[in-house]
Design a protein around this motif. Structure first.
Motif, PDB file in Angstrom:
ATOM      1  N   UNK A  60      -9.362  16.257   2.141  1.00 47.84           N
ATOM      2  CA  UNK A  60      -9.545  14.648   1.998  1.00 47.84           C
ATOM      3  C   UNK A  60      -9.044  13.872   1.842  1.00 47.84           C
ATOM      4  N   UNK A  61      -8.765  12.504   2.674  1.00 44.88           N
ATOM      5  CA  UNK A  61      -7.895  11.037   2.508  1.00 44.88           C
ATOM      6  C   UNK A  61      -8.499   9.511   2.112  1.00 44.88           C
ATOM      7  N   UNK A  62      -8.447   9.538   0.567  1.00 42.30           N
ATOM      8  CA  UNK A  62      -9.403   8.323   0.333  1.00 42.30           C
ATOM      9  C   UNK A  62      -7.641   7.568  -0.343  1.00 42.30           C
ATOM     10  N   UNK A  63      -7.351   6.609   0.256  1.00 40.07           N
ATOM     11  CA  UNK A  63      -6.173   5.836  -0.080  1.00 40.07           C
ATOM     12  C   UNK A  63      -6.848   4.574  -1.109  1.00 40.07           C
ATOM     13  N   UNK A  64      -6.496   4.868  -2.438  1.00 36.08           N
ATOM     14  CA  UNK A  64      -7.092   4.563  -3.381  1.00 36.08           C
ATOM     15  C   UNK A  64      -6.157   3.995  -4.618  1.00 36.08           C
ATOM     16  N   UNK A  65      -5.744   3.980  -4.386  1.00 35.07           N
ATOM     17  CA  UNK A  65      -3.764   3.133  -4.703  1.00 35.07           C
ATOM     18  C   UNK A  65      -3.854   1.646  -4.728  1.00 35.07           C
ATOM     19  N   UNK A  66      -4.200   1.210  -3.061  1.00 31.51           N
ATOM     20  CA  UNK A  66      -4.618  -0.070  -3.389  1.00 31.51           C
ATOM     21  C   UNK A  66      -5.723  -0.438  -2.563  1.00 31.51           C
ATOM     22  N   UNK A  67      -6.540   0.646  -2.243  1.00 25.49           N
ATOM     23  CA  UNK A  67      -7.940   0.364  -2.355  1.00 25.49           C
ATOM     24  C   UNK A  67      -8.356  -0.557  -0.910  1.00 25.49           C
ATOM     25  N   UNK A  68      -7.507  -0.032   0.056  1.00 27.45           N
ATOM     26  CA  UNK A  68      -6.603  -1.661   1.192  1.00 27.45           C
ATOM     27  C   UNK A  68      -8.485  -1.500   2.266  1.00 27.45           C
ATOM     28  N   UNK A 122      -8.616  11.324  -7.783  1.00 22.67           N
ATOM     29  CA  UNK A 122      -8.865  10.515  -6.046  1.00 22.67           C
ATOM     30  C   UNK A 122      -7.590  11.513  -4.882  1.00 22.67           C
ATOM     31  N   UNK A 123      -6.669  11.263  -5.195  1.00 23.91           N
ATOM     32  CA  UNK A 123      -5.442  11.195  -5.354  1.00 23.91           C
ATOM     33  C   UNK A 123      -5.723  12.980  -4.302  1.00 23.91           C
ATOM     34  N   UNK A 156     -17.626   0.688  -1.392  1.00 24.33           N
ATOM     35  CA  UNK A 156     -18.362   2.113  -2.597  1.00 24.33           C
ATOM     36  C   UNK A 156     -18.424   3.391  -1.954  1.00 24.33           C
ATOM     37  N   UNK A 157     -17.587   3.662  -0.620  1.00 22.44           N
ATOM     38  CA  UNK A 157     -18.111   4.713  -0.348  1.00 22.44           C
ATOM     39  C   UNK A 157     -16.711   6.031  -0.765  1.00 22.44           C
ATOM     40  N   UNK A 158     -15.717   4.864  -1.297  1.00 24.43           N
ATOM     41  CA  UNK A 158     -15.060   5.946  -2.258  1.00 24.43           C
ATOM     42  C   UNK A 158     -14.798   6.363  -3.511  1.00 24.43           C
ATOM     43  N   UNK A 159     -16.094   5.801  -3.752  1.00 20.42           N
ATOM     44  CA  UNK A 159     -16.631   6.144  -5.581  1.00 20.42           C
ATOM     45  C   UNK A 159     -17.775   7.320  -5.122  1.00 20.42           C
ATOM     46  N   UNK A 160     -18.402   7.019  -3.966  1.00 13.93           N
ATOM     47  CA  UNK A 160     -19.456   8.278  -3.443  1.00 13.93           C
ATOM     48  C   UNK A 160     -18.093   9.512  -2.958  1.00 13.93           C
ATOM     49  N   UNK A 183       0.588  -0.856  -0.031  1.00 12.57           N
ATOM     50  CA  UNK A 183      -0.297  -0.487  -0.327  1.00 12.57           C
ATOM     51  C   UNK A 183       0.868   1.428  -0.168  1.00 12.57           C
ATOM     52  N   UNK A 184       1.649   0.930   0.418  1.00 12.79           N
ATOM     53  CA  UNK A 184       2.496   2.555   0.743  1.00 12.79           C
ATOM     54  C   UNK A 184       2.959   2.596  -0.492  1.00 12.79           C
ATOM     55  N   UNK A 185       3.711   1.634  -0.592  1.00 13.38           N
ATOM     56  CA  UNK A 185       4.718   1.338  -2.192  1.00 13.38           C
ATOM     57  C   UNK A 185       3.637   1.914  -3.220  1.00 13.38           C
ATOM     58  N   UNK A 186       2.804   1.592  -2.988  1.00 10.14           N
ATOM     59  CA  UNK A 186       1.792   1.885  -4.792  1.00 10.14           C
ATOM     60  C   UNK A 186       1.360   3.588  -3.942  1.00 10.14           C
ATOM     61  N   UNK A 187       0.972   4.038  -3.707  1.00  4.29           N
ATOM     62  CA  UNK A 187       0.727   4.860  -3.150  1.00  4.29           C
ATOM     63  C   UNK A 187       2.362   6.384  -2.865  1.00  4.29           C
ATOM     64  N   UNK A 188       2.951   5.734  -2.870  1.00  2.00           N
ATOM     65  CA  UNK A 188       4.512   6.320  -2.900  1.00  2.00           C
ATOM     66  C   UNK A 188       4.927   7.234  -1.743  1.00  2.00           C
ATOM     67  N   UNK A 189       4.013   6.749  -0.937  1.00  2.00           N
ATOM     68  CA  UNK A 189       4.177   7.223   0.895  1.00  2.00           C
ATOM     69  C   UNK A 189       5.298   6.639   1.314  1.00  2.00           C
ATOM     70  N   UNK A 190       6.140   7.739   2.490  1.00  2.00           N
ATOM     71  CA  UNK A 190       7.001   6.939   3.022  1.00  2.00           C
ATOM     72  C   UNK A 190       6.980   6.091   4.307  1.00  2.00           C
ATOM     73  N   UNK A 191       7.032   5.100   4.605  1.00  2.00           N
ATOM     74  CA  UNK A 191       7.095   4.383   5.606  1.00  2.00           C
ATOM     75  C   UNK A 191       8.643   3.480   5.983  1.00  2.00           C
TER      76      UNK A 191
END
Length: 642
Positions: free
Chosen positions: A457-465, A283-284, A440-444, A123-131
């Motif tokens: 707005x903070x929707x994790x949609x790179x991995x949609x986990x 989304x991002x 369905x919430x991320x789409x709405x 999830x972190x790598x797909x969204x390109x976020x450091x951890x």
């Protein structure tokens, strides 16, 4: 006579103690703003790290002196998590809210403790976020192999389960010997602070090596400030991009997460106001312009608005800024239908600059926008095009309002999902943050949420986990304690990972969880129906006498579950009750879960986007055959964009 060499200053620490000391001395800096890079360490201890990293964190907390008089430049607090995957999600939420300038480290034990972090790493790598992941590993000495939880391979004894992190991490190293640690730590920091390369950085630490002592050079622990670069665009690339845009009749900006991470929202507004070019948002990228800006067309693509998708279908030049053009953003390459459409791709990552055969502008979003605005000085789209964008914006907002206040709940006794979002919108302040990830919430949210603040707005949609929502929202609140965080989550995703509610209570991190109980998977159920699979396996039901899962609803009470985990619980049924409960939760200083029964079959407005999900090519089911015919019709609209 030769000069006497200066004695080398060393300090004797274990590998784990050296790791913790190093973390406390790392800082990042951008635009003259300097901050501690690691805001804390999440951990769960087991036999792989309890006497290594665990012991080192204890010493740091007690401020034990190794005898060299060293004082940590910054404190890195330890926090106990309940699930290793969730700890990574919390770190990702924290890093995203901090615009990748700060993050958290996560330590887990050997075996399942570490492999539980694999989903978080992806999830972190797909969204390109450091951890930073500190994954405990098998014995380097192999004296007792195979040890508990060790994977044996007959083709090599140097392989462990942690090798699974290699394809999921932007950086991976295993420290077999203490001497290897400095290179591993510096390599991880290089990646974590690189906007174009960032993601999960994994350092595998064998459990015996963690406890091994070594004489470390003192300079390893000096304060280090990692400058977050702002790559400047090449003049020739800006000139070519400006020439292409000047020749356009219906240009469109697609704003992605890179605009937000670059903190370039003001520059984006200045660019579009000067040129009149409207903006569709991924989304991002949602929030890069406020929802009511006359040039904001809102969400684009599969879950987009009619406004953005109408303009996208006609656009002759698409200016992608900080977007990776996911299939949802491009509506699986059906959004851009102009036969002569051209792309200008502004991104710090070279991978994204060449997509769709676009004109590459590899640069920081803010720097590129400033340069492009100057290059286009005096040029603008016709007034009629500006006015059309503003009209489409207003028309879509009227659609949103009709769904927010549809009154369906009064008719059916169950609130529609859109009505719940409308109630949250009514209560939330401009700087509050809405969090979601799956269902369905991320789409709405993408098509309807009225974002007023770039970080609202903070929707994790790179991995949609599924399961990200609660720990991710907790990380957001830790990063932004002055904002209320509304975590929207369906019952399916809630059941994946509710345990971090305990951590929120432990750390006194207030979150507001809005749990929509619809007794099934709303998103996949609707998708299943549209694909001819008749919502198979998407409703929470007992097994009936027929042997199928089509019996009575499961007698679960998720509100009672949340209450048992230590949070306040409020129940609401009507819209009026929901608004009152949300206001109560916002006024409280405690984490609160608001439970509301919703309609599994409620719908969101259709923005005209499509998503490519293949349908069975042959079937004896009429529903599947009909869906296949529709699929082939939609598939014909896909374009290679070459």
């Amino acid at each position: 006579m030769s000069a006497t060499p200066t004695p080398r200053v060393t300090v004797r620490l274990t590998v784990a103690q050296a790791v913790v000391r190093f973390l406390s001395a790392q800082f990042s800096e951008r635009d003259g703003e300097r901050q501690q890079f690691f805001g804390g360490v999440f951990g769960i201890f087991g036999h792989g790290n309890v006497a290594g990293v665990g012991q080192a964190l204890l010493e740091a907390e007690l401020e034990a002196d190794a005898g060299d008089g060293w004082t940590p430049p910054a404190r890195v607090p330890y926090m106990t998590g309940r699930n290793e995957q969730a700890m990574v999600h919390a770190a990702v939420g924290y890093a995203r809210q901090k615009d990748r300038l700060q993050t958290l480290a996560v330590t887990a034990s050997v075996g399942p403790g570490s492999t539980n972090m694999l989903t978080g790493a992806a999830l972190a790598t797909i969204n390109r976020l450091p951890v930073l992941l500190l994954a405990s590993d098998i014995f380097a000495t192999r004296v007792g192999s195979p040890v508990l939880q060790e994977l044996e391979q007959d083709y090599g004894y140097d392989v462990s389960v942690n090798d699974a992190f290699r394809p999921l991490s932007r950086f991976f190293d295993r420290v077999w010997r203490p001497e290897q640690l400095p290179a591993a730590l510096l390599g991880a920091m290089r990646v974590l602070t690189d906007p174009a390369q960032t993601g999960a950085a994994t350092i595998a630490l064998p459990q015996d090596v963690q406890a091994e002592a070594f004489d470390w050079p003192a300079e390893l622990f000096r304060e280090r400030t990692w400058r977050i670069a702002r790559p400047v665009p090449e003049a020739v690339a800006i000139a070519e991009a400006a020439a292409l845009i000047r020749a356009a009749r219906t240009p469109l900006v697609v704003a992605g997460g890179g605009v937000t991470y670059s903190r370039a929202t003001a520059e984006l507004a200045a660019f579009v106001e000067a040129t009149g070019i409207p903006v569709g948002q991924s989304q991002a990228g949602k929030g890069t312009l406020p929802y009511d800006h006359p040039l904001c067309l809102g969400a684009i693509g599969s879950t987009g608005t009619t406004a953005a998708n109408e303009i996208a279908a006609e656009a002759d030049v698409v200016i992608g800024i900080g977007t990776r053009y996911s299939d949802f953003t491009t509506a699986s390459r059906t959004a851009f239908q102009n036969p002569g459409v051209r792309f200008v791709n502004i991104n710090v990552a070279s991978l994204d600059t060449v997509k769709h055969a676009g004109l590459p502008v590899q640069a920081d979003a803010r720097e590129a926008l400033v340069a492009l605005t100057q290059a286009l000085s005096g040029w603008s789209v016709p007034d009629a095009y500006r006015e059309r964008s503003a009209r489409l914006n207003r028309e879509w907002d009227a659609v949103v309002e009709s769904f927010y206040r549809s009154g369906k709940g009064e008719e059916t006794g169950l609130l529609a999902q859109a009505e719940v979002l409308g109630a949250i919108d009514e209560v939330a302040e401009a700087r509050d943050v809405v969090v979601c990830a799956a269902g369905s919430l991320p789409g709405d949210l993408h098509c309807m949420w009225r974002t007023r603040d770039p970080k609202g707005y903070h929707v994790e949609y790179g991995y949609s986990c599924m399961g990200y929502e609660i720990p991710g929202g907790m990380g957001v609140r830790m990063a932004a304690p002055d904002r209320d965080v509304f975590i929207t989550v369906g019952d399916g995703s809630y059941l994946m990972m509710p345990t971090e509610l305990v951590t929120a209570v432990q750390e006194d991190v207030k979150v507001i969880v809005v749990l929509l109980q619809n007794h099934g998977f709303a998103s996949i159920g609707a998708l299943s129906e549209s694909l001819g699979s008749q919502r198979f396996g998407t409703r929470y039901r007992k097994r009936s006498g027929s042997g199928r899962l089509d019996g009575d609803r499961l007698p679960v009470d998720l509100a009672a579950n949340a209450e048992s985990l230590g949070v306040r619980v409020l129940r609401a049924q009507t819209r009026k009750e929901l608004v009152a409960a949300l206001q109560d939760a916002k006024a409280s200083t405690e984490s609160t879960l608001v439970h509301v029964e919703t309609d599994l079959y409620s719908e969101a407005p259709d923005g005209g986007g499509w998503w490519d999900v293949p349908v069975s090519e042959v079937s004896h089911l009429e529903s599947t055959r009909a869906a296949r015919a529709t699929y082939e019709q939609k598939k014909a609209g896909q374009r290679p964009l070459l």
